[in-house]
Design an enzyme around this catalytic site. Structure first.
Site, PDB file in Angstrom:
ATOM      1  N   LYS A 182       1.383  -0.710  -0.380  1.00  0.00           N
ATOM      2  CA  LYS A 182      -0.128   0.135   0.130  1.00  0.00           C
ATOM      3  C   LYS A 182       0.737   1.388   0.216  1.00  0.00           C
ATOM      4  O   LYS A 182       0.957   2.334  -0.891  1.00  0.00           O
ATOM      5  CB  LYS A 182      -1.249   0.000   1.057  1.00  0.00           C
ATOM      6  CG  LYS A 182      -2.047  -1.205   1.023  1.00  0.00           C
ATOM      7  CD  LYS A 182      -3.210  -0.678   2.402  1.00  0.00           C
ATOM      8  CE  LYS A 182      -3.895  -1.840   1.882  1.00  0.00           C
ATOM      9  NZ  LYS A 182      -5.577  -1.935   3.334  1.00  0.00           N
TER      10      LYS A 182
ATOM     11  N   LYS B 197      -8.524 -11.050  -8.013  1.00  0.00           N
ATOM     12  CA  LYS B 197      -9.804 -11.053  -6.778  1.00  0.00           C
ATOM     13  C   LYS B 197     -10.672 -10.581  -7.044  1.00  0.00           C
ATOM     14  O   LYS B 197     -10.607  -9.029  -7.293  1.00  0.00           O
ATOM     15  CB  LYS B 197      -9.143 -11.691  -5.296  1.00  0.00           C
ATOM     16  CG  LYS B 197      -8.936 -12.904  -5.198  1.00  0.00           C
ATOM     17  CD  LYS B 197      -8.245 -12.980  -4.011  1.00  0.00           C
ATOM     18  CE  LYS B 197      -9.293 -12.491  -2.856  1.00  0.00           C
ATOM     19  NZ  LYS B 197      -8.871 -13.159  -1.379  1.00  0.00           N
TER      20      LYS B 197
ATOM     21  N   LYS C 118     -12.690  -4.722  -3.685  1.00  0.00           N
ATOM     22  CA  LYS C 118     -13.594  -2.957  -3.969  1.00  0.00           C
ATOM     23  C   LYS C 118     -12.991  -2.131  -4.642  1.00  0.00           C
ATOM     24  O   LYS C 118     -13.313  -0.561  -4.679  1.00  0.00           O
ATOM     25  CB  LYS C 118     -14.179  -2.415  -2.553  1.00  0.00           C
ATOM     26  CG  LYS C 118     -13.031  -2.396  -1.349  1.00  0.00           C
ATOM     27  CD  LYS C 118     -13.726  -2.337  -0.137  1.00  0.00           C
ATOM     28  CE  LYS C 118     -12.022  -2.705   1.500  1.00  0.00           C
ATOM     29  NZ  LYS C 118     -12.968  -2.827   2.005  1.00  0.00           N
TER      30      LYS C 118
END
Length: 353
Positions: free
Chosen positions: A133, A216, A219
């Site tokens: 991230k 996968k 969101k």
């Protein structure tokens, strides 16, 4: 759903839990979007519903984790309630489990600070999710909260002394850190924490992005058309599934390497309908992709529609929803505060009068 059934005194709840002999279990999701998606439902919620019968289940909406990245305050409040409504609509029963919001139980943040103080900077730096991230957004923009997020997650788990923690492959490293911290604390200060074990759901459905079926469903999808949300209306679900990526080979079979899009559609159908992949392959032999997509859309709409409608009904009465969450927080606080009191005593804090 009547609130009267949810206001059992905490002492009675504790006694009943002890009498059942069930192990504690904790799991949760972030309220960082206005809707959960099909992957959340089939990969987690379906299993949570069945596990609440076998465990003393604590299901948490982790709003403290959500603010490790910027959030609009009003959106966060709305998304927290919407997430809770979808939990309940999908089958989480507040009478059978403790459904609560993380920030309603201050012990989460309080235990996280103690665990921060026994965590090495180097071991925290090795958490792969922070690396991923922070590299995407740039290390200068990554918050300290994002860096210490796995330690807060460890506190979430250890507060409830769970024997089992449902985890996916991407959470195994965080659970190992949790186990390391529990063992370190127990060694330094005496036996305090139960050593949690990974509860890997062998039959958990893996649901992939409709537009990028090698990734996968998430969101954070680059293309919103790849994401089927539980709160989508029927026409939107139909449109998304009918535009799902397939391939130029017209055969309908499970072949994740060469036909990931078709395999994903078959997997979604099987996960919801219960029909085996072999049976679906046989039944769709010779049919076109349009036929497959149409039936998958119908199956998804039939499953998701009642959840969406029930969640919207719950959202129409936020006072009742907040009362349900308050009742869950009471159950959670009783367990969490007992654990925190032991921790505070063992590290040498003076008990408040």
């Amino acid at each position: 759903m009547t609130l009267a059934l949810l206001t059992i005194p905490l002492l009675l709840l504790s006694t009943l839990s002890n009498m059942t002999g069930k192990a504690n279990l904790l799991s949760g999701m972030q309220p960082s979007a206005s809707s959960l998606h099909l992957g959340n439902y089939l990969g987690a919620l379906v299993n949570w519903v069945s596990m609440q019968r076998d465990f003393n289940a604590f299901y948490v909406i982790v709003d403290l984790h959500a603010i490790t990245v910027p959030q609009d305050p009003q959106e966060l409040r709305t998304n927290t309630r919407r997430t809770a409504a979808q939990y309940i609509a999908a089958g989480i029963n507040p009478q059978d489990s403790a459904l609560f919001v993380q920030s309603h139980v201050p012990a989460h943040a309080e235990l996280a600070w103690v665990l921060n103080c026994i965590t090495g900077f180097g071991e925290a730096s090795r958490m792969t999710q922070f690396k991923d991230k922070s590299q995407k957004a740039g290390s200068d923009s990554a918050s300290v909260g994002l860096f210490t997020y796995p330690i807060l997650q460890a506190a979430d788990i250890l507060l409830y002394q769970p024997k089992a923690v449902p985890v996916g492959e991407d959470q195994r490293q965080h659970l190992e850190l949790t186990r390391d911290l529990a063992e370190r604390f127990n060694t330094r200060f005496g036996q305090t924490f139960t050593m949690p074990e990974a509860h890997v759901l062998k039959e958990t459905a893996k649901i992939y992005d409709l537009q990028n079926p090698t990734a996968k469903m998430s969101k954070s999808a680059q293309d919103p058309k790849g994401l089927v949300n539980l709160m989508d209306d029927d026409s939107t679900i139909m449109k998304k599934i009918k535009s799902a990526v397939t391939d130029t080979d017209s055969s309908i079979r499970v072949d994740w390497e060469n036909k990931p899009g078709v395999s994903n559609l078959l997997s979604i159908h099987s996960s919801i309908s219960g029909e085996s992949l072999v049976s679906l392959e046989e039944r769709f032999a010779g049919a076109g992709y349009g036929v497959l997509k149409g039936e998958v859309a119908d199956v998804v709409i039939n499953a998701v529609g009642p959840i969406r409608d029930r969640a919207n009904d719950l959202m129409s009465d936020p006072t009742e929803l907040d009362n349900l969450l308050a009742s869950g927080a009471e159950k959670a606080r009783k367990v969490a505060e007992d654990t925190l009191a032991k921790v505070y005593d063992r590290v040498g804090f003076i008990k408040a009068n």
